[in-house]
Each structure stands twice: as structure tokens, then as C-alpha cells.
Design a protein around this motif. Sequence first.
Motif, short mmCIF file in Angstrom:
data_model
loop_
_atom_site.label_atom_id
_atom_site.label_comp_id
_atom_site.label_asym_id
_atom_site.label_seq_id
_atom_site.Cartn_x
_atom_site.Cartn_y
_atom_site.Cartn_z
N SER A 126 143.62 73.90 95.39
CA SER A 126 144.20 74.96 96.22
C SER A 126 144.46 74.48 97.63
CB SER A 126 143.25 76.15 96.30
OG SER A 126 143.25 76.84 95.09
N ALA A 127 143.55 73.65 98.13
CA ALA A 127 143.67 73.18 99.50
C ALA A 127 144.62 71.99 99.60
CB ALA A 127 142.30 72.80 100.04
N GLY A 128 145.09 71.53 98.47
CA GLY A 128 146.04 70.41 98.48
C GLY A 128 145.39 69.10 98.86
N LEU A 129 144.13 68.94 98.49
CA LEU A 129 143.49 67.67 98.83
C LEU A 129 142.80 67.01 97.65
CD1 LEU A 129 140.20 68.29 99.21
CD2 LEU A 129 141.00 69.18 101.37
N ILE A 160 135.88 77.50 100.67
CA ILE A 160 136.90 78.20 99.87
C ILE A 160 136.23 79.28 99.03
CG2 ILE A 160 138.71 78.00 98.15
CD1 ILE A 160 139.43 75.42 99.07
N GLU A 161 136.68 80.47 99.26
CA GLU A 161 136.15 81.61 98.52
C GLU A 161 137.19 82.06 97.50
OE1 GLU A 161 133.59 85.27 99.98
OE2 GLU A 161 135.65 85.45 100.65
N ASN A 162 136.73 82.46 96.32
CA ASN A 162 137.64 82.96 95.27
C ASN A 162 138.77 81.99 94.96
OD1 ASN A 162 136.31 85.50 94.86
ND2 ASN A 162 137.16 86.17 96.82
N ALA A 163 138.44 80.71 94.88
CA ALA A 163 139.45 79.69 94.60
C ALA A 163 140.24 80.06 93.35
CB ALA A 163 138.79 78.33 94.40
N SER A 164 141.53 79.92 93.44
CA SER A 164 142.50 80.15 92.35
C SER A 164 142.83 81.62 92.12
CB SER A 164 142.07 79.51 91.01
OG SER A 164 141.22 80.38 90.28
N LEU A 165 142.15 82.52 92.82
CA LEU A 165 142.41 83.95 92.62
C LEU A 165 143.32 84.49 93.73
CD1 LEU A 165 138.78 84.77 91.56
CD2 LEU A 165 140.81 85.04 90.14
N PRO A 166 143.94 85.65 93.52
CA PRO A 166 144.86 86.18 94.54
C PRO A 166 144.16 86.43 95.89
CG PRO A 166 145.08 87.39 92.47
CD PRO A 166 143.92 86.47 92.30
N ASN A 167 142.88 86.71 95.86
CA ASN A 167 142.15 86.97 97.11
C ASN A 167 141.44 85.72 97.66
OD1 ASN A 167 140.31 86.86 95.07
ND2 ASN A 167 139.11 88.63 95.71
N GLU A 168 141.94 84.55 97.28
CA GLU A 168 141.36 83.30 97.78
C GLU A 168 141.44 83.22 99.30
OE1 GLU A 168 142.46 79.42 95.98
OE2 GLU A 168 143.23 78.97 97.97
N ARG A 169 140.37 82.67 99.90
CA ARG A 169 140.40 82.40 101.34
C ARG A 169 139.90 81.00 101.61
NH1 ARG A 169 137.69 87.08 104.80
NH2 ARG A 169 136.07 86.85 103.23
N GLN A 170 140.55 80.33 102.55
CA GLN A 170 140.14 78.97 102.92
C GLN A 170 139.81 78.94 104.39
OE1 GLN A 170 143.09 76.06 101.89
NE2 GLN A 170 143.51 76.96 99.91
N PHE A 171 138.82 78.16 104.75
CA PHE A 171 138.43 78.09 106.15
C PHE A 171 137.96 76.68 106.48
CE2 PHE A 171 135.73 78.87 109.85
CZ PHE A 171 136.55 79.73 110.59
#
Length: 256
Positions: A132-135, A203-214
Motif C-alpha cells: 500500500s505504501a509503495g515500498l 499503517i492501519e487497516n492496510a488494504s481496506l477502504p479506511n486504511e491510514r498511513q503515517f
Amino acid sequence: MTDELIPAGTVWLVGAGPGDPDLLTRKAAKLIESASVIFYDALVGKDIFELASASKRLVPVGKRSGRHSKDQGTINDMLVAAALAGERVVRLKGGDAGIFGRAAEETEALIENGITYHICPGVTAASAAAASAGLSLTLRGLARKLVFVTAHARAGEALDLDWQALADPGATLAIYMGKAAAATISRNLLDAGLPKDTPVLLIENASLPNERQFNTRLDLLSISARTALGSGPAMMLIGEAVRIRATAKGLLTVAD
Ligand code: SAH
């Protein structure tokens, strides 16, 4: 006839992936269709059950931290009883069934009772988070080692990890169940010698619509986890592999 995929009286431990139903393997989808009963964990994405026809039983068996709905012994007993009753059993777990999923306790109970089982792998949360983070979780020459580690301590016990071994600047740490222990993780890795500005991706909720990255750094991990994360499952990725991403976003200053 997908029913033949799971002979009566056998159990498949199936990794459901990180939540996005498109990240379910084709094999997992077939097994879900073929099962007569499915015992599933709380982290299994709801959409995945659209694959399961209404005719089969879906049994929730747990488990979110602090809200265990069934203890492990009960789950083992339920799997054994279902198999002995001739059901075609799927035990559906979040991510990969063999990573921090207590699969060994279940397989041991099955073996003790002479029940045949198989395991279908799934996409683990660390892979989903990095994607998800592209890394990349590894970096040629810089991050040669990838460590999957859980920061979940048993109730009433202190977190007992080999911090010296974990504080390897050439490793990427993929920390599962780390939210509650964020302060301990940060303090111990710093004490063991990792630089303060070691990049961290939450990364919270990776791959889900409510995903968040910090994006944050090791010395700010505790406050970041407290302020940036909600109640969903979260991964911490720590190490140089994460810096690429942070730098691309202009969030961290690279020393050299
Ligand atoms: N077997 C699972 C891990 C189970 S432990 C796997 O292979 O992924 C549960 C922990 O996994 C959570 O506390 C969290 O750290 C991580 N996790 C699971 N799903 C996640 C998701 N969608 N996003 C971020 N972290 C997740």
C-alpha cells in the motif's frame, strides 16, 4: 463440484489476507465455497463472506486484543468436533494462517485427534502494508534482513524481546500487534542503539477502504501511535526500507 476440495472430516486452515477481498487467493476462495462450516477470526474482512453461500454455517470465534470471544482451547475443541462430525471445515484467519495466528495449537489438536488438515497461505499484513505504501520491505545492501515480530505480551507479562538483536540497522522490522507497546518498542530500540531518526511507517487497516498511513521516526513513535492510530489493526514498519518512502514524501530529512 467444489465440495470435493474438502473431503468430509478434514480441516483447512486458510489465510484470508489483510482484508481486501481481492487479496484473497483463488484457492482460499474455492475453499470458502467448498466448506460446510467456517470458523473465522474478527480480522477477516466482512466482504469475504459474500463468497460463502447462505447454506453454510459461519461461526465467529474471536479474537481482537482484549476482547477474546473464545479461548484457544475452545476453538481447538470446536474444530475437532466439527471434523469428527464429518463437516468440511475451513478455519479462516486474517493474513497468513501461519504468522501470529496460533495455528500450531490448532494443528496440534487436530493431529492428536487423527484429523487430516491442510494449510492455504495468505497475504500477510506486512506485505499488504508495504505494498500500500509503495515500498519494498528489503533494500539491496541496506535492508538485508526482514524480521516479523509480535509485540503482544501475554496478559500480565512484560514484553520479552531480544532488543539487541532487533536493533539491527540492516534490518526491516515488521511489528505486528505493536500499538499498545509503542512506547516500549521505541525506548528499547533506541537504548539498543538504533538512531533516533530511524524511519517508521504506521499503517492501519492496510488494504481496506479506511486504511491510514503515517510516517514518523523512532523517537516519535509513541506519540505518533497514540495520535495517528485509531482502533483498527495496525502494522509498524521500521528501518531504512521505509526511508525511501518518507523521503519521497518530503517528510524526513536524510542525513547524507
Ligand atoms: N496472521 C495475520 C496476523 C495476525 S496478528 C497476518 O499474517 O497478517 C494481528 C495483527 O496483524 C494486528 O494486530 C496487526 O498488527 C496486523 N494486521 C492484521 N491485519 C492488518 C491490516 N489490515 N492492516 C494493518 N495491520 C494488520
